[in-house]
Design an enzyme around this catalytic site. Structure first.
Site, PDB file in Angstrom:
ATOM      1  N   ASP A   6     -11.620   6.868  -6.025  1.00 17.79           N
ATOM      2  CA  ASP A   6     -12.762   6.970  -5.102  1.00 17.79           C
ATOM      3  C   ASP A   6     -12.240   7.086  -3.678  1.00 17.79           C
ATOM      4  O   ASP A   6     -11.098   6.717  -3.383  1.00 17.79           O
ATOM      5  CB  ASP A   6     -13.707   5.766  -5.236  1.00 17.79           C
ATOM      6  CG  ASP A   6     -13.067   4.436  -4.836  1.00 17.79           C
ATOM      7  OD1 ASP A   6     -11.876   4.218  -5.153  1.00 17.79           O
ATOM      8  OD2 ASP A   6     -13.755   3.603  -4.208  1.00 17.79           O
ATOM      9  N   HIS A  15      -9.401   6.674   6.154  1.00 15.80           N
ATOM     10  CA  HIS A  15     -10.764   6.238   6.552  1.00 15.80           C
ATOM     11  C   HIS A  15     -11.248   6.962   7.815  1.00 15.80           C
ATOM     12  O   HIS A  15     -12.313   6.644   8.329  1.00 15.80           O
ATOM     13  CB  HIS A  15     -10.848   4.719   6.779  1.00 15.80           C
ATOM     14  CG  HIS A  15     -10.595   3.907   5.543  1.00 15.80           C
ATOM     15  ND1 HIS A  15     -11.110   2.638   5.382  1.00 15.80           N
ATOM     16  CD2 HIS A  15      -9.910   4.173   4.400  1.00 15.80           C
ATOM     17  CE1 HIS A  15     -10.729   2.149   4.200  1.00 15.80           C
ATOM     18  NE2 HIS A  15      -9.996   3.083   3.589  1.00 15.80           N
ATOM     19  N   HIS A  36      -6.627   4.332  -7.107  1.00 14.50           N
ATOM     20  CA  HIS A  36      -8.094   4.510  -7.070  1.00 14.50           C
ATOM     21  C   HIS A  36      -8.443   5.953  -6.751  1.00 14.50           C
ATOM     22  O   HIS A  36      -7.832   6.563  -5.865  1.00 14.50           O
ATOM     23  CB  HIS A  36      -8.784   3.515  -6.138  1.00 14.50           C
ATOM     24  CG  HIS A  36      -8.445   3.629  -4.675  1.00 14.50           C
ATOM     25  ND1 HIS A  36      -9.165   4.413  -3.809  1.00 14.50           N
ATOM     26  CD2 HIS A  36      -7.478   3.043  -3.922  1.00 14.50           C
ATOM     27  CE1 HIS A  36      -8.666   4.292  -2.590  1.00 14.50           C
ATOM     28  NE2 HIS A  36      -7.640   3.475  -2.628  1.00 14.50           N
ATOM     29  N   GLU A  79     -12.590   1.029  -5.498  1.00 16.92           N
ATOM     30  CA  GLU A  79     -11.734   0.251  -4.590  1.00 16.92           C
ATOM     31  C   GLU A  79     -12.335   0.194  -3.201  1.00 16.92           C
ATOM     32  O   GLU A  79     -12.352  -0.857  -2.568  1.00 16.92           O
ATOM     33  CB  GLU A  79     -10.327   0.868  -4.526  1.00 16.92           C
ATOM     34  CG  GLU A  79      -9.275  -0.087  -3.970  1.00 16.92           C
ATOM     35  CD  GLU A  79      -9.204  -0.142  -2.458  1.00 16.92           C
ATOM     36  OE1 GLU A  79      -8.637  -1.098  -1.930  1.00 16.92           O
ATOM     37  OE2 GLU A  79      -9.739   0.776  -1.789  1.00 16.92           O
TER      38      GLU A  79
HETATM   39  N1  BES Z   1      -5.342   1.693   0.664  1.00 13.49           N
HETATM   40  C1  BES Z   1      -6.219   0.862   1.418  1.00 13.49           C
HETATM   41  C2  BES Z   1      -5.587  -0.459   1.834  1.00 13.49           C
HETATM   42  C3  BES Z   1      -4.422  -0.287   2.732  1.00 13.49           C
HETATM   43  C4  BES Z   1      -4.589   0.308   3.966  1.00 13.49           C
HETATM   44  C5  BES Z   1      -3.189  -0.708   2.343  1.00 13.49           C
HETATM   45  C6  BES Z   1      -3.496   0.497   4.784  1.00 13.49           C
HETATM   46  C7  BES Z   1      -2.105  -0.548   3.165  1.00 13.49           C
HETATM   47  C8  BES Z   1      -2.263   0.092   4.384  1.00 13.49           C
HETATM   48  C9  BES Z   1      -7.460   0.604   0.581  1.00 13.49           C
HETATM   49  O1  BES Z   1      -7.980   1.772   0.001  1.00 13.49           O
HETATM   50  C10 BES Z   1      -8.553   0.095   1.454  1.00 13.49           C
HETATM   51  O2  BES Z   1      -8.997   0.794   2.329  1.00 13.49           O
HETATM   52  N2  BES Z   1      -9.022  -1.089   1.155  1.00 13.49           N
HETATM   53  C11 BES Z   1     -10.183  -1.617   1.752  1.00 13.49           C
HETATM   54  C12 BES Z   1     -10.561  -2.728   0.835  1.00 13.49           C
HETATM   55  C13 BES Z   1     -11.929  -3.210   0.860  1.00 13.49           C
HETATM   56  C14 BES Z   1     -13.025  -2.229   0.805  1.00 13.49           C
HETATM   57  C15 BES Z   1     -12.118  -4.332  -0.130  1.00 13.49           C
HETATM   58  C16 BES Z   1      -9.862  -2.104   3.137  1.00 13.49           C
HETATM   59  O3  BES Z   1      -8.751  -2.595   3.397  1.00 13.49           O
HETATM   60  O4  BES Z   1     -10.725  -1.982   3.997  1.00 13.49           O
HETATM   61 MN    MN Z   2      -6.522   2.822  -0.908  1.00 16.81          MN
HETATM   62 MN    MN Z   3      -9.129   2.829   1.593  1.00 15.67          MN
END
Ligand code: BES
Ligand code: MN
Ligand code: MN
Length: 456
Positions: free
Chosen positions: A88, A427, A86, A153
């Site tokens: 974004d 984040h 992704h 995403e």
């Molecule tokens: N890459 C992350 C998910 C992730 C975080 C996988 C840490 C493995 C380890 C992804 O970009 C993410 O932040 N996903 C969001 C999804 C949501 C907005 C549907 C999340 O997990 O908060």
């Molecule tokens: Mn991610």
């Molecule tokens: Mn993320």
């Protein structure tokens, strides 16, 4: 020259290009960044064309566009690999906590700092540059490649499901791979076989028709911020268990075998406390931290606001109070049902002095991935080449909505081959990517394709 040597020689150029990508503030949740989203998609389109991809398209969806690319030069006998990433990123705030600005990528020691560098621009870029390394040496990759890079995403991939359903033939592949996660340590890679799902709800509690003078009305009007605070406080018991009726009904219990396996994953409590900055841990006492953060469901308040939050003092009873509440789900909880249970419960416990409105923002089910497959074995061997160690298999608490979509719509069990580290600060302010992992990731992807091609 071998693709792996080309990659090693050109790493500095790859990183410089990645920095250009990172300068584009492609924040998907903010309307003000719509142009930046399109610029980021276009940037990827150009780099994919330069890398050698034959068909590259920025394709519309109901929301932000998908960048699709394919390179089918390995022939019909060779397997086809679908790469997801992704482009974004999360909003960068709080801005004042960044040591260098989030969209001015900066290298300090072994790290590249910028919003989105680990999540997920740097990780998806590894695949683009692995392809280029094959083109510049052998002429084309040893497998057929399809890339699916999305721009939504971080806001729940809401338009990606329909896009994938409408393009099943275009996306048909033998193996899917996603680099959007982290390994345990630079010398200890990890492949994920589980991700939590998500259900996200926004709550508004309203009381008076407009803000009231707290001197003239205070004492006889229930303050909506207080009402909301009480409601939110009632969502956990003193042991950190969620009190929403029915919340745990469908949770698949952990087997003894799975718990034993999780107990074997290296975990350094002191390092974890340092990484998080908390004085001590919290949550369901009968589960370990690894279990609580990857295999148990949770409920979290992401933000709560209302009334006066500006400088100095203002004396009011605010008309409204708001909260953003998310729940991490595990198999077999269903996002819609869990959101409903929460909203019903909040309405049931709301005092008669206020009104409650709820908006369900988005949801994604939890995923478990088949662990024994030739693609998983190829990924393990590739990590051994790229990082010098066999990977650990583990579950992770974050969510990647496309995983279950790939399983359901394309019949693929994605390989979750991440290159980040646990303390990348995704984040969060000062997000970073450990540069040695970028180069080891390149070596891993180059080897992964080669192994897949040999064993097909
Ligand atoms: N890459 C992350 C998910 C992730 C975080 C996988 C840490 C493995 C380890 C992804 O970009 C993410 O932040 N996903 C969001 C999804 C949501 C907005 C549907 C999340 O997990 O908060
Ligand atoms: Mn991610
Ligand atoms: Mn993320």
């Amino acid at each position: 020259m071998k693709p792996s040597d080309y990659a090693r020689q050109h790493e500095a150029d790859f990183v410089a290009e990645l920095m250009d990508f990172l300068r584009i503030p492609s924040v998907s949740t903010e309307e003000a960044h719509r142009d930046d989203i399109h610029r980021a998609a276009d940037f990827l389109r150009q780099r994919l064309e330069e890398a050698g991809f034959e068909r590259v398209e920025v394709m519309p969806t109901g929301g932000h566009p998908v960048v699709y690319a394919e390179w089918m030069a390995a022939g019909e006998e060779a397997p086809t690999v679908l790469i997801y990433g992704h482009y974004d990123v999360q909003p960068p705030d709080p801005l004042e906590l960044w040591e260098t600005p989030p969209f001015e990528p900066t290298i300090r020691e072994d790290y590249l700092y910028a919003r989105g560098v680990a999540d997920d621009k740097g990780q998806l870029y590894v695949h683009v540059k692995a392809a280029e390394s094959w083109r510049a040496t052998v002429g084309h990759p040893p497998v057929n490649l399809k890339c699916l890079f999305e721009g939504e995403e971080e806001i729940g991939s809401v338009h990606l499901g329909p896009f994938i359903r409408e393009h099943r033939d275009l996306l048909a592949a033998d193996v899917a791979v996603i680099s959007d996660s982290h390994i345990l340590r630079p010398d200890l890679p990890a492949i994920l076989y589980g991700l939590r799902g998500l259900a996200y709800v926004e709550i508004t509690v309203s009381g008076p028709a407009h803000d009231l003078h707290s001197g003239s009305y205070g004492g006889a009007v229930h303050n909506p911020l207080h009402a909301l605070a009480e409601m939110v406080a009632a969502l956990h018991d003193e042991h950190g268990r969620i009190t929403v009726p029915g919340f745990y009904d469908k949770v698949r219990p952990l087997t003894a075998e799975e718990r034993e396996e999780m107990a074997r994953i290296p975990f350094d409590r002191e390092a974890w406390l340092k990484e998080t900055g908390v004085p001590t841990d919290w949550g369901e006492p009968e589960y370990t931290i690894i279990e609580r953060t990857s295999a148990r469901p949770t409920l979290d308040l992401n933000g709560m606001w209302g009334g006066y939050t500006g400088e100095g003092a203002k004396t009011i009873i605010p008309a409204r109070a708001h909260a953003k509440i998310s729940m991490r789900l595990v198999p077999d909880q269903e996002p819609e049902e869990i959101s409903r249970l929460l909203v019903d419960y909040l309405k049931a416990i709301a005092p008669p002095t206020v009104r409650v409105e709820a908006r369900i923002l988005h949801g994604a089910p939890a995923a478990l991935i088949e662990r024994h497959s030739p693609a998983m074995e190829a990924a393990s061997r590739a990590y051994e080449i790229g990082f010098g160690a066999r990977p650990v298999f583990m579950r992770e608490g974050g969510s990647i909505p496309v995983v279950t979509t790939f399983q359901k719509e394309l019949g693929l069990q994605p390989v979750l081959m991440g290159f980040g580290l646990p303390d990348d600060g995704i984040h969060a302010p000062n997000e970073r990517f450990y540069l040695p992992n970028f180069s080891h990731g390149l070596q891993t992807v180059i080897a992964f394709w080669e192994i897949l091609a040999e064993h097909h």
